[in-house]
Design a protein around this motif. Structure first.
Motif, PDB file in Angstrom:
ATOM      1  N   LEU A 114       0.837  -1.204   0.000  1.00  0.00           N
ATOM      2  CA  LEU A 114       0.000   0.000   0.000  1.00  0.00           C
ATOM      3  C   LEU A 114       0.868   1.250   0.000  1.00  0.00           C
ATOM      4  CD1 LEU A 114      -2.894  -0.709   2.538  1.00  0.00           C
ATOM      5  CD2 LEU A 114      -3.090  -0.287   0.087  1.00  0.00           C
ATOM      6  N   ILE A 115       1.877   1.256   0.870  1.00  0.00           N
ATOM      7  CA  ILE A 115       2.709   2.452   1.006  1.00  0.00           C
ATOM      8  C   ILE A 115       3.471   2.744  -0.286  1.00  0.00           C
ATOM      9  CG2 ILE A 115       4.710   3.435   2.225  1.00  0.00           C
ATOM     10  CD1 ILE A 115       3.848   1.814   4.676  1.00  0.00           C
ATOM     11  N   ARG A 116       3.979   1.655  -0.888  1.00  0.00           N
ATOM     12  CA  ARG A 116       4.844   1.866  -2.063  1.00  0.00           C
ATOM     13  C   ARG A 116       4.075   1.902  -3.377  1.00  0.00           C
ATOM     14  NH1 ARG A 116       9.326  -2.533  -0.549  1.00  0.00           N
ATOM     15  NH2 ARG A 116      10.314  -1.478   1.194  1.00  0.00           N
ATOM     16  N   ALA A 117       2.774   1.755  -3.310  1.00  0.00           N
ATOM     17  CA  ALA A 117       2.010   1.687  -4.566  1.00  0.00           C
ATOM     18  C   ALA A 117       2.272   2.942  -5.395  1.00  0.00           C
ATOM     19  CB  ALA A 117       0.526   1.558  -4.255  1.00  0.00           C
ATOM     20  N   PRO A 118       2.635   2.767  -6.666  1.00  0.00           N
ATOM     21  CA  PRO A 118       2.941   3.940  -7.486  1.00  0.00           C
ATOM     22  C   PRO A 118       1.692   4.598  -8.063  1.00  0.00           C
ATOM     23  CG  PRO A 118       3.283   1.932  -8.757  1.00  0.00           C
ATOM     24  CD  PRO A 118       2.809   1.501  -7.392  1.00  0.00           C
ATOM     25  N   HIS A 119       0.510   4.086  -7.708  1.00  0.00           N
ATOM     26  CA  HIS A 119      -0.712   4.539  -8.371  1.00  0.00           C
ATOM     27  C   HIS A 119      -1.130   5.922  -7.895  1.00  0.00           C
ATOM     28  CE1 HIS A 119      -0.554   0.159  -7.996  1.00  0.00           C
ATOM     29  NE2 HIS A 119      -0.977   0.161  -9.241  1.00  0.00           N
ATOM     30  N   GLU A 120      -1.805   6.635  -8.794  1.00  0.00           N
ATOM     31  CA  GLU A 120      -2.236   8.001  -8.471  1.00  0.00           C
ATOM     32  C   GLU A 120      -3.377   7.993  -7.450  1.00  0.00           C
ATOM     33  OE1 GLU A 120      -2.776  11.736 -11.266  1.00  0.00           O
ATOM     34  OE2 GLU A 120      -4.460  10.369 -11.510  1.00  0.00           O
ATOM     35  N   THR A 121      -4.301   7.055  -7.611  1.00  0.00           N
ATOM     36  CA  THR A 121      -5.471   7.019  -6.716  1.00  0.00           C
ATOM     37  C   THR A 121      -5.700   5.586  -6.230  1.00  0.00           C
ATOM     38  OG1 THR A 121      -6.970   6.531  -8.533  1.00  0.00           O
ATOM     39  CG2 THR A 121      -6.640   8.865  -8.008  1.00  0.00           C
ATOM     40  N   SER A 122      -6.549   5.479  -5.191  1.00  0.00           N
ATOM     41  CA  SER A 122      -6.900   4.147  -4.683  1.00  0.00           C
ATOM     42  C   SER A 122      -7.641   3.350  -5.769  1.00  0.00           C
ATOM     43  CB  SER A 122      -7.763   4.273  -3.436  1.00  0.00           C
ATOM     44  OG  SER A 122      -8.925   5.029  -3.734  1.00  0.00           O
ATOM     45  N   ALA A 163      -7.407  16.889   7.962  1.00  0.00           N
ATOM     46  CA  ALA A 163      -7.945  15.784   8.764  1.00  0.00           C
ATOM     47  C   ALA A 163      -8.309  14.583   7.875  1.00  0.00           C
ATOM     48  CB  ALA A 163      -9.168  16.245   9.559  1.00  0.00           C
ATOM     49  N   LEU A 164      -8.844  14.852   6.680  1.00  0.00           N
ATOM     50  CA  LEU A 164      -9.202  13.742   5.789  1.00  0.00           C
ATOM     51  C   LEU A 164      -7.951  13.010   5.314  1.00  0.00           C
ATOM     52  CD1 LEU A 164     -12.097  15.118   3.490  1.00  0.00           C
ATOM     53  CD2 LEU A 164     -12.286  13.799   5.581  1.00  0.00           C
ATOM     54  N   VAL A 165      -6.911  13.784   4.974  1.00  0.00           N
ATOM     55  CA  VAL A 165      -5.661  13.156   4.519  1.00  0.00           C
ATOM     56  C   VAL A 165      -5.071  12.311   5.653  1.00  0.00           C
ATOM     57  CG1 VAL A 165      -3.274  13.622   3.816  1.00  0.00           C
ATOM     58  CG2 VAL A 165      -5.131  14.917   2.789  1.00  0.00           C
ATOM     59  N   GLU A 166      -5.062  12.875   6.857  1.00  0.00           N
ATOM     60  CA  GLU A 166      -4.486  12.164   7.997  1.00  0.00           C
ATOM     61  C   GLU A 166      -5.302  10.900   8.326  1.00  0.00           C
ATOM     62  OE1 GLU A 166      -1.821  12.075   9.544  1.00  0.00           O
ATOM     63  OE2 GLU A 166      -2.287  11.144  11.474  1.00  0.00           O
ATOM     64  N   ALA A 167      -6.626  11.012   8.261  1.00  0.00           N
ATOM     65  CA  ALA A 167      -7.467   9.835   8.546  1.00  0.00           C
ATOM     66  C   ALA A 167      -7.152   8.719   7.557  1.00  0.00           C
ATOM     67  CB  ALA A 167      -8.945  10.212   8.474  1.00  0.00           C
ATOM     68  N   GLY A 168      -6.930   9.096   6.281  1.00  0.00           N
ATOM     69  CA  GLY A 168      -6.602   8.086   5.273  1.00  0.00           C
ATOM     70  C   GLY A 168      -5.214   7.497   5.486  1.00  0.00           C
ATOM     71  N   ALA A 169      -4.275   8.342   5.949  1.00  0.00           N
ATOM     72  CA  ALA A 169      -2.874   7.903   6.061  1.00  0.00           C
ATOM     73  C   ALA A 169      -2.657   7.003   7.276  1.00  0.00           C
ATOM     74  CB  ALA A 169      -1.957   9.127   6.165  1.00  0.00           C
ATOM     75  N   ARG A 170      -3.486   7.153   8.308  1.00  0.00           N
ATOM     76  CA  ARG A 170      -3.230   6.434   9.557  1.00  0.00           C
ATOM     77  C   ARG A 170      -3.224   4.923   9.386  1.00  0.00           C
ATOM     78  NH1 ARG A 170      -5.346   9.602  14.862  1.00  0.00           N
ATOM     79  NH2 ARG A 170      -3.853  11.290  14.602  1.00  0.00           N
ATOM     80  N   GLY A 171      -4.126   4.433   8.531  1.00  0.00           N
ATOM     81  CA  GLY A 171      -4.202   2.988   8.314  1.00  0.00           C
ATOM     82  C   GLY A 171      -2.996   2.450   7.556  1.00  0.00           C
ATOM     83  N   GLU A 172      -2.208   3.334   6.959  1.00  0.00           N
ATOM     84  CA  GLU A 172      -1.094   2.870   6.119  1.00  0.00           C
ATOM     85  C   GLU A 172       0.249   3.107   6.786  1.00  0.00           C
ATOM     86  OE1 GLU A 172      -1.506   4.523   2.206  1.00  0.00           O
ATOM     87  OE2 GLU A 172      -3.561   3.798   2.020  1.00  0.00           O
ATOM     88  N   ARG A 173       0.253   3.368   8.104  1.00  0.00           N
ATOM     89  CA  ARG A 173       1.537   3.598   8.785  1.00  0.00           C
ATOM     90  C   ARG A 173       2.046   2.288   9.375  1.00  0.00           C
ATOM     91  NH1 ARG A 173      -0.327   9.138  10.453  1.00  0.00           N
ATOM     92  NH2 ARG A 173       0.387  10.295   8.618  1.00  0.00           N
ATOM     93  N   LEU A 174       3.369   2.182   9.449  1.00  0.00           N
ATOM     94  CA  LEU A 174       3.962   0.990  10.041  1.00  0.00           C
ATOM     95  C   LEU A 174       3.568   0.924  11.517  1.00  0.00           C
ATOM     96  CD1 LEU A 174       7.506   1.298   8.437  1.00  0.00           C
ATOM     97  CD2 LEU A 174       5.681  -0.280   7.799  1.00  0.00           C
ATOM     98  N   PRO A 175       3.434  -0.300  12.059  1.00  0.00           N
ATOM     99  CA  PRO A 175       3.009  -0.432  13.451  1.00  0.00           C
ATOM    100  C   PRO A 175       3.931   0.351  14.387  1.00  0.00           C
ATOM    101  CG  PRO A 175       3.206  -2.588  12.392  1.00  0.00           C
ATOM    102  CD  PRO A 175       3.686  -1.589  11.406  1.00  0.00           C
ATOM    103  N   GLY A 176       3.383   1.030  15.352  1.00  0.00           N
ATOM    104  CA  GLY A 176       4.170   1.744  16.364  1.00  0.00           C
ATOM    105  C   GLY A 176       4.573   3.145  15.955  1.00  0.00           C
TER     106      GLY A 176
END
Ligand code: HEM
Length: 459
Positions: free
Chosen positions: A18-26, A181-194
């Motif tokens: 997910l993190i490294r996906a080169p795609h423009e959109t989901s 807030a929307l960007v952050e809400a989307g990014a939170r699920g894609e962060r490495l644990p911890g």
């Protein structure tokens, strides 16, 4: 029987994909992975299986079965800090969802939507005047102005508040807080644990943004309550404050009203502004569609200021908006979950697992749409509507949890598009512009700049 998908790594699962996906959109990501793995694939994210099923046959399997209902998937779960048990982020079985749904539905009925027309016109006139005054040599950022327009419209129609975004250089502070807030809400699920607790500054900003949006909501309520009853309009906010649930007789709590206000300020503008921006881009790049749209507007309106009754005669604009939402579903995904163990495409799915329907994939499924990438508003011509199968076009979501604001959005977008076509000749500021898309949970064209030459001055 196992759902296919990329092999998960120990601890990290498929997070790196997910993190490294080169795609423009989901949507591009999902399209690529569906091509590789077929109609259903899964990713392991944060130790949870996330299933994607976006082809029409599978979406039909879910949507036609009452076992499946809305899932509050990860980004929406994050947004509960902001929207709590407000309509958009409420869990399906939360009592406040049913209460607010029953209580607020009448505010989106045919008569109520009609009553919003003068306020919609008021704000649309502000944008027309601004574009006229800028003259033909000024670059207009379409998404930015459409955001001003749709935010001011929902605030005026629903809460009788003027944000006056067209009289300010900068967008309203609500917009900046919301986008972050929307960007952050989307990014939170894609962060490495911890990692999340370590992002002290990001977390502080997120809290500050949510506090600001809640404060704006609270200020609106406080100002309303301070008004004498005779001066209080009969709008969405008044319903929230005074109406009771027809089933239980209960009222909305103070905290729930705050959540609903924040919800409506976001849900009520963000997607409609994207829709209008993509529609303008489509018109600029499809001269034959533009010519037909303008002819339709000229025949119905001529030089007149639009009236509510005109909207029903602007059917071709409705077709353009529906086709725009097919190719650019501005809320690009929704999630479903089964209440009991079941199967999907023959694969077992446990109760409570989340399945994401990616609308850009569903809306281009070649099993349903001929030449899926071609923009053709005639797909939605009245005589051809019967050709579109159920569950093939779902930009407003599904079932009881589908968009409550659909008639509001389409009325507003039809009016604004008609007024733009009536009053301006549009051109791209950079004729070589190639559209890219920015995603903050919702979709918008990035850096779409246009010029506007006045055809007819404002009445
Ligand atoms: C729900 C799309 C405009 C208010 C939804 C959902 C979608 C959607 C896909 C379902 C989300 C899910 O299942 O998780 C859109 C699009 C719009 C639009 C594409 C414009 C083009 C509006 C407007 C309003 C609004 C103008 C308010 C005036 C809501 C609310 C919900 C919702 C409150 C939650 C409904 C519930 O669960 O009871 N919208 N929307 N939307 N929308 Fe919209």
């Amino acid at each position: 029987q196992n759902i296919p998908g990329p092999k998960p790594l120990p601890l990290l699962g498929n997070l790196l994909e997910l993190i490294r996906a080169p795609h423009e959109t989901s949507g591009d990501f999902a399209e690529d992975y569906h091509r590789r793995y077929g109609g259903v694939f899964s990713l392991d994210v944060g130790g949870k299986r996330m299933i994607f099923a976006s082809h029409h046959a599978l979406v039909t399997e879910m949507c036609s079965d009452p076992l499946w209902s809305k899932a509050v998937h990860d980004p929406l779960e994050q947004l509960r800090d902001l929207g709590g048990d407000g309509l958009f982020t409420a869990y399906d079985d939360e009592p406040n969802w049913g209460r607010a749904h029953r209580l607020l539905m009448p505010a989106f009925g045919t008569a109520a939507i009609r009553d919003y027309f003068p306020q919609m016109l008021d704000i649309a006139e502000q944008m027309m005047l601004r574009w006229e005054r800028f003259g033909p040599d000024h670059d207009i950022d379409v998404a930015e102005d459409m955001t001003r327009l749709t935010l001011d419209t929902i605030a005026l129609c629903a809460f009788d508040v003027r944000f006056n975004s067209f009289y300010s250089e900068q967008p309203h502070p609500f917009v900046g807080a919301m986008v972050r807030a929307l960007v952050e809400a989307g990014a939170r699920g894609e962060r490495l644990p911890g990692v999340q607790p370590l992002l002290v500054g990001t977390n502080r900003q997120y809290r500050a943004d949510i506090t600001l949006m809640h404060r704006i909501a609270d200020d609106i309520v406080t100002a309303r309550i301070a008004k004498p009853p005779a001066e209080r309009p009969d709008d969405l906010l008044e319903r929230m404050l005074t109406a009771s649930d027809p089933l239980t007789g209960e009222r909305l709590s103070e905290q729930n009203i705050r959540y609903q206000l924040a919800t409506f300020l976001i849900a009520g503008h963000e997607t409609t502004s994207g829709l209008l921006s993509f529609a303008v881009h489509r018109l600029l790049t499809q001269p034959t569609v533009l010519a037909r749209a303008r002819l339709c507007v000229d025949q119905v309106l001529g030089d007149r200021t639009p009236a509510f009754e005109d909207l029903a005669k602007l059917g071709f604009l409705g077709q353009i908006l529906r086709e725009t939402l097919r190719l650019h579903p501005t809320a690009p995904a929704f999630a479903l979950t089964p209440s009991e163990p079941t199967t999907l495409g023959g694969h077992p799915v446990a109760a409570g697992e989340h399945v994401l329907v990616m609308l850009p994939v569903l809306h281009r499924d070649p099993a349903v749409w001929t030449d899926p990438d071609t923009f053709d508003p005639d797909r939605f011509a009245p005589e051809r509507m019967g050709e579109i199968p159920e569950y093939a076009w779902m930009p407003f979501g599904h079932g009881a949890r589908a968009c409550i604001g659909r008639p509001f959005a389409l009325q507003e977008a039809t009016l604004v598009l008609a007024m733009i076509l009536q009053r301006f000749d549009l051109s791209l500021a950079d004729p070589g512009y190639r559209m890219t898309v920015s995603e903050t949970l919702t979709l918008k064209p990035k850096d779409l700049l246009i010029r506007t030459a006045t055809r007819r001055p404002a009445a």
